[in-house]
Design a protein around this motif. Sequence first.
Motif, mmCIF file in Angstrom:
data_model
loop_
_atom_site.group_PDB
_atom_site.id
_atom_site.type_symbol
_atom_site.label_atom_id
_atom_site.label_comp_id
_atom_site.label_asym_id
_atom_site.label_seq_id
_atom_site.Cartn_x
_atom_site.Cartn_y
_atom_site.Cartn_z
ATOM 1 N N ILE A 181 0.837 -1.202 0.000
ATOM 2 C CA ILE A 181 0.000 0.000 0.000
ATOM 3 C C ILE A 181 0.869 1.248 0.000
ATOM 4 O O ILE A 181 0.570 2.238 -0.677
ATOM 5 C CB ILE A 181 -0.957 -0.014 1.208
ATOM 6 N N THR A 182 1.972 1.213 0.731
ATOM 7 C CA THR A 182 2.894 2.348 0.743
ATOM 8 C C THR A 182 3.453 2.597 -0.650
ATOM 9 O O THR A 182 3.548 3.741 -1.113
ATOM 10 C CB THR A 182 4.032 2.089 1.747
ATOM 11 N N ARG A 183 3.825 1.517 -1.354
ATOM 12 C CA ARG A 183 4.327 1.656 -2.730
ATOM 13 C C ARG A 183 3.248 2.208 -3.651
ATOM 14 O O ARG A 183 3.512 3.036 -4.527
ATOM 15 C CB ARG A 183 4.806 0.306 -3.267
ATOM 16 N N PHE A 184 2.026 1.746 -3.462
ATOM 17 C CA PHE A 184 0.896 2.193 -4.276
ATOM 18 C C PHE A 184 0.668 3.698 -4.105
ATOM 19 O O PHE A 184 0.499 4.429 -5.088
ATOM 20 C CB PHE A 184 -0.352 1.399 -3.880
ATOM 21 N N MET A 185 0.693 4.180 -2.863
ATOM 22 C CA MET A 185 0.487 5.615 -2.633
ATOM 23 C C MET A 185 1.595 6.432 -3.264
ATOM 24 O O MET A 185 1.350 7.501 -3.838
ATOM 25 C CB MET A 185 0.383 5.896 -1.140
ATOM 26 N N SER A 186 2.818 5.952 -3.171
ATOM 27 C CA SER A 186 3.937 6.662 -3.782
ATOM 28 C C SER A 186 3.757 6.764 -5.290
ATOM 29 O O SER A 186 4.077 7.788 -5.906
ATOM 30 C CB SER A 186 5.248 5.944 -3.451
ATOM 31 N N ALA A 187 3.213 5.701 -5.900
ATOM 32 C CA ALA A 187 2.987 5.695 -7.345
ATOM 33 C C ALA A 187 1.872 6.652 -7.746
ATOM 34 O O ALA A 187 1.816 7.084 -8.903
ATOM 35 C CB ALA A 187 2.650 4.280 -7.816
ATOM 36 N N CYS A 188 0.989 6.988 -6.804
ATOM 37 C CA CYS A 188 -0.139 7.875 -7.103
ATOM 38 C C CYS A 188 0.209 9.347 -6.957
ATOM 39 O O CYS A 188 -0.528 10.211 -7.436
ATOM 40 C CB CYS A 188 -1.324 7.561 -6.186
ATOM 41 N N GLN A 189 1.335 9.660 -6.280
ATOM 42 C CA GLN A 189 1.665 11.071 -6.072
ATOM 43 C C GLN A 189 2.274 11.665 -7.333
ATOM 44 O O GLN A 189 3.181 11.102 -7.940
ATOM 45 C CB GLN A 189 2.608 11.258 -4.884
ATOM 46 N N ARG A 190 1.761 12.837 -7.717
ATOM 47 C CA ARG A 190 2.225 13.532 -8.912
ATOM 48 C C ARG A 190 3.367 14.492 -8.574
ATOM 49 O O ARG A 190 3.644 14.781 -7.408
ATOM 50 C CB ARG A 190 1.082 14.339 -9.546
ATOM 51 N N PRO A 230 -2.778 4.714 -9.972
ATOM 52 C CA PRO A 230 -1.341 4.914 -10.197
ATOM 53 C C PRO A 230 -1.001 5.244 -11.644
ATOM 54 O O PRO A 230 0.049 5.826 -11.915
ATOM 55 C CB PRO A 230 -0.736 3.572 -9.774
ATOM 56 N N ASN A 231 -1.893 4.903 -12.571
ATOM 57 C CA ASN A 231 -1.634 5.177 -13.985
ATOM 58 C C ASN A 231 -2.543 6.278 -14.524
ATOM 59 O O ASN A 231 -2.816 6.350 -15.709
ATOM 60 C CB ASN A 231 -1.782 3.907 -14.821
ATOM 61 N N GLY A 232 -3.033 7.144 -13.628
ATOM 62 C CA GLY A 232 -3.843 8.276 -14.075
ATOM 63 C C GLY A 232 -5.103 8.446 -13.246
ATOM 64 O O GLY A 232 -5.188 8.003 -12.108
ATOM 65 N N GLY A 233 -6.086 9.096 -13.852
ATOM 66 C CA GLY A 233 -7.350 9.332 -13.153
ATOM 67 C C GLY A 233 -7.396 10.713 -12.526
ATOM 68 O O GLY A 233 -6.510 11.543 -12.713
ATOM 69 N N GLU A 234 -8.466 10.964 -11.791
ATOM 70 C CA GLU A 234 -8.651 12.267 -11.161
ATOM 71 C C GLU A 234 -7.502 12.578 -10.205
ATOM 72 O O GLU A 234 -7.002 11.693 -9.515
ATOM 73 C CB GLU A 234 -9.975 12.278 -10.383
ATOM 74 N N SER A 235 -7.132 13.840 -10.165
ATOM 75 C CA SER A 235 -6.037 14.267 -9.300
ATOM 76 C C SER A 235 -6.448 15.566 -8.622
ATOM 77 O O SER A 235 -6.462 16.623 -9.249
ATOM 78 C CB SER A 235 -4.760 14.469 -10.130
#
Length: 352
Positions: A125-134, A143-148
């Motif tokens: 989950i920690t890795r996932f959140m890091s992948a979501c930060q722009r 992690p590969n896009g979507g609303e920000s």
Amino acid sequence: MIKLSRVSHASHCSRCLMGLPATQAEIDSSRLAIIFYCVGTLDILNLLGKNASDTERQSWREWVWEQQISGQFGTGFRPSPYVTPEDFSGTPSEYDTPHLVMTYTALLSLAILRDDFSKLDRAGITRFMSACQRQDGSFSALPNGGESDLRMLYCAFAISSMLDDWSGVDVESAVAYIRTCYSYEGGYGQTPNGEALGGTTYCALAALHLAPETDDSPIASRITPQERKRTIRWLVQNQTPSGGFCGRTNKLADACYCFWCGAALHILGAGDLVNEQSMADFLAHSQFKFGGVSKAPGEHPDPYHTYLSLAILSVLPADHGDDSTWQLPRLDALWNATEDTAAWARKHIPAS
């Protein structure tokens, strides 16, 4: 005096947990959030044990865990198996990825259902959140896009707080992004230069109070005294003559904004400026005769407005004298969960 229809509201959410009508097929991509609003309502009403058997609660826990998926971006929870068949056992596709909001609602739902979190992939989950930060400090839903926007940022901060692990988040960059969303009106927009909204103002304030203090971002610097006064003024003026709150300037009152604006004022230590009795009257008249709370009197109910209406009545209760129907447990306004559920989460979610 109108009573709070506790049993009817619990029945409404129990029915929604069994299945939604075909007209609601478009929200299947948010099924995990709907489950949170339903079990959260039962939790606030202290009726989860009465309205759901041990077998039902176990089946709900198992279904939520089935939505925990892992891939190249880490681990999180997807909204539902709407992209991949439920009996599919292969590798999830690139379109079947974890979702930040659904991961937040999954953790709280499991805490409400008193799971021991032995299956939780915390490092993933920690890795996932890091992948979501722009790069600008914001977070995307996927992690590969979507609303920000600020909603996703709040979920990332709430998850990090539950995990008691902020290693997947660049806090200083995220706090800087929050400040760029501050509006001249006093509230916060969804994105920089956006119109102030009640929901994203709550998300901004809750995130700023959840984030750990750093050398470059002391808590006192995140909201100046002048900004705090302006935000309080904007939130207070959003309470309409009907008693309900609107989410934007000069809009109609909506039950959900009673929570977003009322809880934001509570976080700022200004909950006493809310006319609690007037707000409770608005919500009382928004109750549907067969159970559930709608966005306004005369509308149809749904789990979202039902949960948030009860949540703000827990945060800012009005004085109803000896009427026990209005007595609700206290809510942790930063996580949006009852204090008992928040205590369970603090004990079981972080790595031991």
